[in-house]
Design a protein around this motif. Structure first.
Motif, PDB file in Angstrom:
ATOM      1  N   VAL A 180      42.728  46.735  35.619  1.00 29.55           N
ATOM      2  CA  VAL A 180      41.291  46.645  35.420  1.00 29.55           C
ATOM      3  C   VAL A 180      40.654  46.035  36.647  1.00 29.55           C
ATOM      4  N   GLN A 181      39.479  46.537  37.005  1.00 28.95           N
ATOM      5  CA  GLN A 181      38.709  45.968  38.105  1.00 28.95           C
ATOM      6  C   GLN A 181      37.477  45.288  37.555  1.00 28.95           C
ATOM      7  N   LEU A 182      37.123  44.154  38.145  1.00 28.01           N
ATOM      8  CA  LEU A 182      36.066  43.300  37.625  1.00 28.01           C
ATOM      9  C   LEU A 182      35.035  43.034  38.703  1.00 28.01           C
ATOM     10  N   VAL A 183      33.758  43.179  38.352  1.00 26.02           N
ATOM     11  CA  VAL A 183      32.681  42.924  39.306  1.00 26.02           C
ATOM     12  C   VAL A 183      31.641  42.025  38.646  1.00 26.02           C
ATOM     13  N   GLU A 184      31.457  40.846  39.231  1.00 17.80           N
ATOM     14  CA  GLU A 184      30.506  39.875  38.696  1.00 17.80           C
ATOM     15  C   GLU A 184      29.125  40.058  39.320  1.00 17.80           C
ATOM     16  N   SER A 185      28.113  39.620  38.579  1.00 15.46           N
ATOM     17  CA  SER A 185      26.747  39.583  39.088  1.00 15.46           C
ATOM     18  C   SER A 185      25.981  38.504  38.346  1.00 15.46           C
ATOM     19  N   GLY A 186      24.820  38.145  38.892  1.00 19.74           N
ATOM     20  CA  GLY A 186      23.944  37.213  38.206  1.00 19.74           C
ATOM     21  C   GLY A 186      23.900  35.808  38.763  1.00 19.74           C
ATOM     22  N   SER A 199      40.677  45.725  24.445  1.00 22.01           N
ATOM     23  CA  SER A 199      41.982  45.134  24.154  1.00 22.01           C
ATOM     24  C   SER A 199      42.304  43.951  25.072  1.00 22.01           C
ATOM     25  N   TYR A 200      41.465  43.694  26.060  1.00 15.84           N
ATOM     26  CA  TYR A 200      41.708  42.608  27.000  1.00 15.84           C
ATOM     27  C   TYR A 200      41.033  41.314  26.545  1.00 15.84           C
ATOM     28  N   ALA A 201      41.727  40.220  26.739  1.00 12.66           N
ATOM     29  CA  ALA A 201      41.065  38.928  26.710  1.00 12.66           C
ATOM     30  C   ALA A 201      40.263  38.794  28.005  1.00 12.66           C
ATOM     31  N   MET A 202      39.085  38.201  27.907  1.00 15.96           N
ATOM     32  CA  MET A 202      38.223  38.020  29.081  1.00 15.96           C
ATOM     33  C   MET A 202      37.898  36.546  29.240  1.00 15.96           C
ATOM     34  N   GLY A 203      37.654  36.157  30.469  1.00 11.12           N
ATOM     35  CA  GLY A 203      37.351  34.753  30.700  1.00 11.12           C
ATOM     36  C   GLY A 203      36.532  34.530  31.954  1.00 11.12           C
ATOM     37  N   TRP A 204      36.068  33.304  32.075  1.00  9.65           N
ATOM     38  CA  TRP A 204      35.368  32.847  33.275  1.00  9.65           C
ATOM     39  C   TRP A 204      36.046  31.575  33.776  1.00  9.65           C
ATOM     40  N   THR A 252      27.707  23.647  40.044  1.00 14.34           N
ATOM     41  CA  THR A 252      27.716  24.446  41.263  1.00 14.34           C
ATOM     42  C   THR A 252      29.139  24.868  41.612  1.00 14.34           C
ATOM     43  N   ALA A 253      29.346  26.179  41.758  1.00 18.76           N
ATOM     44  CA  ALA A 253      30.682  26.703  42.020  1.00 18.76           C
ATOM     45  C   ALA A 253      30.600  28.215  42.197  1.00 18.76           C
ATOM     46  N   VAL A 254      31.687  28.783  42.662  1.00 15.29           N
ATOM     47  CA  VAL A 254      31.873  30.230  42.593  1.00 15.29           C
ATOM     48  C   VAL A 254      32.490  30.538  41.233  1.00 15.29           C
ATOM     49  N   TYR A 255      31.819  31.378  40.470  1.00 15.36           N
ATOM     50  CA  TYR A 255      32.273  31.735  39.126  1.00 15.36           C
ATOM     51  C   TYR A 255      32.963  33.092  39.172  1.00 15.36           C
ATOM     52  N   SER A 256      34.178  33.130  38.677  1.00 13.71           N
ATOM     53  CA  SER A 256      34.963  34.364  38.696  1.00 13.71           C
ATOM     54  C   SER A 256      35.267  34.816  37.280  1.00 13.71           C
ATOM     55  N   CYS A 257      35.133  36.109  37.093  1.00 15.73           N
ATOM     56  CA  CYS A 257      35.501  36.746  35.844  1.00 15.73           C
ATOM     57  C   CYS A 257      37.002  37.053  35.878  1.00 15.73           C
ATOM     58  N   ALA A 258      37.632  37.004  34.720  1.00 14.09           N
ATOM     59  CA  ALA A 258      39.065  37.280  34.658  1.00 14.09           C
ATOM     60  C   ALA A 258      39.388  38.065  33.392  1.00 14.09           C
ATOM     61  N   ALA A 259      40.488  38.787  33.444  1.00 16.00           N
ATOM     62  CA  ALA A 259      40.945  39.576  32.294  1.00 16.00           C
ATOM     63  C   ALA A 259      42.451  39.421  32.144  1.00 16.00           C
ATOM     64  N   ASP A 260      42.890  39.582  30.910  1.00 14.68           N
ATOM     65  CA  ASP A 260      44.329  39.457  30.651  1.00 14.68           C
ATOM     66  C   ASP A 260      44.734  40.440  29.570  1.00 14.68           C
ATOM     67  N   SER A 261      45.822  41.143  29.828  1.00 21.41           N
ATOM     68  CA  SER A 261      46.287  42.168  28.897  1.00 21.41           C
ATOM     69  C   SER A 261      47.255  41.626  27.857  1.00 21.41           C
ATOM     70  N   SER A 262      47.680  40.380  28.008  1.00 17.41           N
ATOM     71  CA  SER A 262      48.622  39.830  27.040  1.00 17.41           C
ATOM     72  C   SER A 262      47.877  39.371  25.793  1.00 17.41           C
ATOM     73  N   ILE A 263      48.640  39.184  24.739  1.00 20.26           N
ATOM     74  CA  ILE A 263      48.059  38.759  23.468  1.00 20.26           C
ATOM     75  C   ILE A 263      48.589  37.376  23.137  1.00 20.26           C
ATOM     76  N   LYS A 271      35.912  39.003  42.308  1.00 21.27           N
ATOM     77  CA  LYS A 271      35.757  38.266  43.567  1.00 21.27           C
ATOM     78  C   LYS A 271      34.871  37.045  43.425  1.00 21.27           C
ATOM     79  N   GLY A 272      34.068  36.994  42.393  1.00 24.84           N
ATOM     80  CA  GLY A 272      33.268  35.818  42.136  1.00 24.84           C
ATOM     81  C   GLY A 272      31.812  35.965  42.529  1.00 24.84           C
ATOM     82  N   THR A 273      30.989  35.115  41.925  1.00 23.30           N
ATOM     83  CA  THR A 273      29.569  35.041  42.243  1.00 23.30           C
ATOM     84  C   THR A 273      29.180  33.572  42.325  1.00 23.30           C
TER      85      THR A 273
END
Length: 122
Positions: free
Chosen positions: A2-8, A31-36, A88-99, A114-116
């Motif tokens: 999966v490819q992830l692109v952050e914005s905002g 089916s993916y868990a998602m996180g920040w 204040t930080a670079v916020y990155s989106c993440a995904a995981d295929s495990s359960i 890559k982060g925003t």
């Protein structure tokens, strides 16, 4: 995979709000868990929030941030309210295929955006 692109991300005053978005590729998004996660200058990356059918938050953002997902749009969001300069930080989106239990994703995930940059001024 999966490819992830952050914005905002952007600059906001303390006490203000921002909503981050993360668009994911792939047909199995639901089916993916998602996180920040976030990484402040000079600090290690830290967990912020995760979502499966449940949600889990770091203590530092609980009650101020809300993670949500729209499976029809392959998008996960992070609504951030009552922002503080220490957010204040670079916020990155993440995904995981495990359960696994949602709180265990705080230790890391498989795929990363890559982060925003979020900057909160005092």
């Amino acid at each position: 995979q999966v490819q992830l692109v952050e914005s905002g991300g952007g600059l906001v005053q303390a006490g203000g709000s921002l909503r981050l978005s993360c668009a994911a590729s792939g047909r199995t998004f639901r089916s993916y868990a998602m996180g920040w996660f976030r990484q402040a200058p000079g600090k290690e990356r830290e967990f912020v929030a995760a979502i499966t059918s449940n949600t889990y938050y770091a203590d530092s953002v609980k009650g101020r941030f809300t993670i949500s997902r729209d499976n029809a749009k392959n998008t996960v969001y992070l609504q951030m309210n009552s922002l503080k300069p220490e957010d204040t930080a670079v916020y990155s989106c993440a995904a995981d295929s495990s359960i696994k239990a949602v709180h265990l994703y705080r230790y890391g995930m498989n795929y990363w955006g890559k982060g925003t940059l979020v900057t909160v001024s005092s």
